[in-house]
Design a protein around this motif. Structure first.
Motif, PDB file in Angstrom:
ATOM      1  N   PRO A  10      17.019 -23.497 -11.113  1.00 36.02           N
ATOM      2  CA  PRO A  10      15.800 -23.925 -10.422  1.00 36.02           C
ATOM      3  C   PRO A  10      15.798 -23.442  -8.967  1.00 36.02           C
ATOM      4  CG  PRO A  10      16.826 -25.773 -11.556  1.00 36.02           C
ATOM      5  CD  PRO A  10      17.785 -24.626 -11.623  1.00 36.02           C
ATOM      6  N   ILE A  11      14.610 -23.204  -8.462  1.00 33.92           N
ATOM      7  CA  ILE A  11      14.462 -22.703  -7.098  1.00 33.92           C
ATOM      8  C   ILE A  11      13.644 -23.704  -6.300  1.00 33.92           C
ATOM      9  CG2 ILE A  11      13.457 -20.864  -5.704  1.00 33.92           C
ATOM     10  CD1 ILE A  11      14.065 -18.973  -8.019  1.00 33.92           C
ATOM     11  N   ARG A  12      14.108 -24.008  -5.092  1.00 32.64           N
ATOM     12  CA  ARG A  12      13.372 -24.925  -4.211  1.00 32.64           C
ATOM     13  C   ARG A  12      12.022 -24.317  -3.833  1.00 32.64           C
ATOM     14  NH1 ARG A  12      17.518 -23.869  -1.074  1.00 32.64           N
ATOM     15  NH2 ARG A  12      16.119 -23.480   0.650  1.00 32.64           N
ATOM     16  N   ARG A  13      11.078 -25.178  -3.476  1.00 34.66           N
ATOM     17  CA  ARG A  13       9.738 -24.694  -3.138  1.00 34.66           C
ATOM     18  C   ARG A  13       9.713 -23.849  -1.875  1.00 34.66           C
ATOM     19  NH1 ARG A  13       5.468 -29.029  -1.996  1.00 34.66           N
ATOM     20  NH2 ARG A  13       6.197 -29.814  -3.940  1.00 34.66           N
ATOM     21  N   ASP A  14      10.691 -23.996  -0.994  1.00 36.23           N
ATOM     22  CA  ASP A  14      10.725 -23.204   0.232  1.00 36.23           C
ATOM     23  C   ASP A  14      11.759 -22.071   0.174  1.00 36.23           C
ATOM     24  OD1 ASP A  14      13.021 -24.738   0.323  1.00 36.23           O
ATOM     25  OD2 ASP A  14      12.791 -25.302   2.423  1.00 36.23           O
ATOM     26  N   HIS A  15      12.228 -21.762  -1.008  1.00 33.08           N
ATOM     27  CA  HIS A  15      13.302 -20.780  -1.185  1.00 33.08           C
ATOM     28  C   HIS A  15      12.971 -19.410  -0.594  1.00 33.08           C
ATOM     29  CE1 HIS A  15      16.871 -19.039  -3.019  1.00 33.08           C
ATOM     30  NE2 HIS A  15      16.124 -18.091  -3.520  1.00 33.08           N
ATOM     31  N   PHE A  16      11.740 -18.984  -0.710  1.00 36.38           N
ATOM     32  CA  PHE A  16      11.365 -17.652  -0.245  1.00 36.38           C
ATOM     33  C   PHE A  16      10.713 -17.667   1.137  1.00 36.38           C
ATOM     34  CE2 PHE A  16      11.445 -17.293  -4.888  1.00 36.38           C
ATOM     35  CZ  PHE A  16      12.404 -16.302  -5.006  1.00 36.38           C
ATOM     36  N   VAL A  17      10.728 -18.809   1.781  1.00 36.62           N
ATOM     37  CA  VAL A  17      10.148 -18.918   3.118  1.00 36.62           C
ATOM     38  C   VAL A  17      11.153 -18.477   4.175  1.00 36.62           C
ATOM     39  CG1 VAL A  17       9.176 -20.511   4.813  1.00 36.62           C
ATOM     40  CG2 VAL A  17       8.589 -20.754   2.393  1.00 36.62           C
ATOM     41  N   PHE A  18      12.397 -18.885   4.003  1.00 42.00           N
ATOM     42  CA  PHE A  18      13.438 -18.622   4.989  1.00 42.00           C
ATOM     43  C   PHE A  18      14.520 -17.740   4.393  1.00 42.00           C
ATOM     44  CE2 PHE A  18      11.834 -22.982   5.640  1.00 42.00           C
ATOM     45  CZ  PHE A  18      11.212 -22.780   6.864  1.00 42.00           C
ATOM     46  N   PRO A  19      15.290 -17.063   5.255  1.00 46.06           N
ATOM     47  CA  PRO A  19      16.393 -16.260   4.715  1.00 46.06           C
ATOM     48  C   PRO A  19      17.430 -17.141   4.037  1.00 46.06           C
ATOM     49  CG  PRO A  19      16.360 -16.180   7.132  1.00 46.06           C
ATOM     50  CD  PRO A  19      15.189 -16.981   6.695  1.00 46.06           C
ATOM     51  N   GLY A  20      17.910 -16.681   2.898  1.00 42.06           N
ATOM     52  CA  GLY A  20      18.919 -17.430   2.153  1.00 42.06           C
ATOM     53  C   GLY A  20      20.321 -17.073   2.606  1.00 42.06           C
ATOM     54  N   GLU A  21      21.290 -17.761   2.034  1.00 41.06           N
ATOM     55  CA  GLU A  21      22.689 -17.496   2.367  1.00 41.06           C
ATOM     56  C   GLU A  21      23.093 -16.085   1.947  1.00 41.06           C
ATOM     57  OE1 GLU A  21      25.376 -20.499   0.957  1.00 41.06           O
ATOM     58  OE2 GLU A  21      24.025 -22.101   1.591  1.00 41.06           O
ATOM     59  N   ASN A  22      22.580 -15.646   0.798  1.00 42.34           N
ATOM     60  CA  ASN A  22      22.880 -14.317   0.289  1.00 42.34           C
ATOM     61  C   ASN A  22      21.553 -13.606   0.054  1.00 42.34           C
ATOM     62  OD1 ASN A  22      23.566 -12.040  -1.224  1.00 42.34           O
ATOM     63  ND2 ASN A  22      25.240 -13.098  -2.270  1.00 42.34           N
ATOM     64  N   ARG A  23      21.210 -12.717   0.969  1.00 41.55           N
ATOM     65  CA  ARG A  23      19.889 -12.084   0.909  1.00 41.55           C
ATOM     66  C   ARG A  23      19.730 -11.161  -0.288  1.00 41.55           C
ATOM     67  NH1 ARG A  23      18.239 -10.820   7.134  1.00 41.55           N
ATOM     68  NH2 ARG A  23      18.496 -12.943   7.882  1.00 41.55           N
ATOM     69  N   SER A  24      20.796 -10.552  -0.751  1.00 39.03           N
ATOM     70  CA  SER A  24      20.661  -9.675  -1.915  1.00 39.03           C
ATOM     71  C   SER A  24      20.345 -10.488  -3.165  1.00 39.03           C
ATOM     72  CB  SER A  24      21.910  -8.817  -2.116  1.00 39.03           C
ATOM     73  OG  SER A  24      23.030  -9.626  -2.359  1.00 39.03           O
ATOM     74  N   VAL A  25      20.928 -11.683  -3.265  1.00 41.17           N
ATOM     75  CA  VAL A  25      20.612 -12.577  -4.389  1.00 41.17           C
ATOM     76  C   VAL A  25      19.176 -13.058  -4.264  1.00 41.17           C
ATOM     77  CG1 VAL A  25      21.144 -14.831  -5.422  1.00 41.17           C
ATOM     78  CG2 VAL A  25      22.994 -13.281  -4.784  1.00 41.17           C
ATOM     79  N   GLN A  26      18.761 -13.396  -3.044  1.00 44.95           N
ATOM     80  CA  GLN A  26      17.395 -13.862  -2.826  1.00 44.95           C
ATOM     81  C   GLN A  26      16.393 -12.767  -3.185  1.00 44.95           C
ATOM     82  OE1 GLN A  26      16.607 -15.095   1.230  1.00 44.95           O
ATOM     83  NE2 GLN A  26      15.116 -16.599   0.543  1.00 44.95           N
ATOM     84  N   PHE A  27      16.677 -11.537  -2.819  1.00 44.54           N
ATOM     85  CA  PHE A  27      15.800 -10.420  -3.174  1.00 44.54           C
ATOM     86  C   PHE A  27      15.745 -10.249  -4.687  1.00 44.54           C
ATOM     87  CE2 PHE A  27      15.296  -5.890  -4.237  1.00 44.54           C
ATOM     88  CZ  PHE A  27      14.007  -5.696  -3.766  1.00 44.54           C
ATOM     89  N   ALA A  28      16.898 -10.337  -5.340  1.00 45.64           N
ATOM     90  CA  ALA A  28      16.940 -10.201  -6.795  1.00 45.64           C
ATOM     91  C   ALA A  28      16.134 -11.316  -7.468  1.00 45.64           C
ATOM     92  CB  ALA A  28      18.383 -10.218  -7.290  1.00 45.64           C
ATOM     93  N   GLN A  29      16.199 -12.530  -6.922  1.00 41.98           N
ATOM     94  CA  GLN A  29      15.414 -13.638  -7.471  1.00 41.98           C
ATOM     95  C   GLN A  29      13.922 -13.400  -7.279  1.00 41.98           C
ATOM     96  OE1 GLN A  29      17.379 -16.689  -5.207  1.00 41.98           O
ATOM     97  NE2 GLN A  29      18.592 -17.364  -6.964  1.00 41.98           N
ATOM     98  N   PHE A  30      13.550 -12.888  -6.133  1.00 39.34           N
ATOM     99  CA  PHE A  30      12.149 -12.539  -5.892  1.00 39.34           C
ATOM    100  C   PHE A  30      11.670 -11.520  -6.914  1.00 39.34           C
ATOM    101  CE2 PHE A  30       9.600  -9.121  -3.807  1.00 39.34           C
ATOM    102  CZ  PHE A  30       8.366  -9.743  -3.905  1.00 39.34           C
ATOM    103  N   VAL A  31      12.452 -10.491  -7.132  1.00 38.98           N
ATOM    104  CA  VAL A  31      12.080  -9.452  -8.097  1.00 38.98           C
ATOM    105  C   VAL A  31      11.998 -10.033  -9.509  1.00 38.98           C
ATOM    106  CG1 VAL A  31      12.797  -7.269  -9.165  1.00 38.98           C
ATOM    107  CG2 VAL A  31      12.964  -7.560  -6.686  1.00 38.98           C
ATOM    108  N   ASP A  32      12.962 -10.874  -9.876  1.00 39.11           N
ATOM    109  CA  ASP A  32      12.946 -11.498 -11.206  1.00 39.11           C
ATOM    110  C   ASP A  32      11.664 -12.306 -11.431  1.00 39.11           C
ATOM    111  OD1 ASP A  32      15.414 -10.470 -11.916  1.00 39.11           O
ATOM    112  OD2 ASP A  32      16.508 -12.341 -11.565  1.00 39.11           O
ATOM    113  N   ILE A  33      11.312 -13.121 -10.445  1.00 40.16           N
ATOM    114  CA  ILE A  33      10.104 -13.949 -10.581  1.00 40.16           C
ATOM    115  C   ILE A  33       8.855 -13.079 -10.590  1.00 40.16           C
ATOM    116  CG2 ILE A  33       8.666 -15.674  -9.424  1.00 40.16           C
ATOM    117  CD1 ILE A  33      11.238 -17.061  -8.558  1.00 40.16           C
ATOM    118  N   ALA A  34       8.813 -12.084  -9.715  1.00 39.37           N
ATOM    119  CA  ALA A  34       7.653 -11.202  -9.661  1.00 39.37           C
ATOM    120  C   ALA A  34       7.470 -10.456 -10.992  1.00 39.37           C
ATOM    121  CB  ALA A  34       7.789 -10.212  -8.503  1.00 39.37           C
TER     122      ALA A  34
END
Length: 162
Positions: A10-34
């Motif tokens: 599960p992803i928090r509602r503000d997950h893509f608002v701020f930089p995450g601890e691991n930006r490469s994982v955050q980018f991969a999650q963005f791509v997965d959802i998109a």
């Protein structure tokens, strides 16, 4: 459906608002959802080849091309999506979510307000509620009330003046 169907965390509602601890994982999650949202919009039709080994710039370029096919028009440069967070990322996800909801025929319904067990179905004004809890008693006492002992208040006022 994204979390359960693809067995994702599960992803928090503000997950893509701020930089995450691991930006490469955050980018991969963005791509997965998109990509998942694009598959909903395109009814699982295949789109451009997305390779997990592509560099982020290539992935974003392919993603934007697919989004433009369904009407995406952004004022943000594509490179902002590489960050995987921020206004450009949330705007892209908002667009894709709107398109997916429209494609599936989802409609928001008016909320139904019921009576809560906590309020006891009370429809009166706030003063009545305060009276029931006893909170309004101290607020409604006046200087003319004979039951109120003002002597301590008067003594405190005299001490302060001295």
């Amino acid at each position: 459906h994204f979390v359960k169907g693809l067995q994702k965390d599960p992803i928090r509602r503000d997950h893509f608002v701020f930089p995450g601890e691991n930006r490469s994982v955050q980018f991969a999650q963005f791509v997965d959802i998109a990509l998942w949202l694009l598959s909903v919009v395109n009814e699982n039709e295949p789109f451009s080849d997305f390779d997990e080994f592509d560099d982020p710039g290539t992935i974003v370029q392919k993603l934007v091309i697919e989004m433009q096919k369904i009407g995406y028009n952004s004022t943000f440069p594509e490179t902002k999506l590489i960050m995987g967070y921020g206004e450009a990322t949330t705007a892209a996800l908002d667009f894709l979510t709107d398109q997916a909801l429209e494609k599936t025929g989802f409609q928001f319904e008016a909320p139904e307000y019921g009576t809560s067990q906590h309020d006891g179905g009370h429809d009166g004004d706030d003063d009545e509620i305060a009276d029931e809890t006893g909170m309004n008693e101290s607020m409604s006492m006046s200087d003319d009330d004979p039951d109120v002992d003002d002597s301590s208040s008067e003594r405190d006022a005299k001490r302060i003046k001295s």
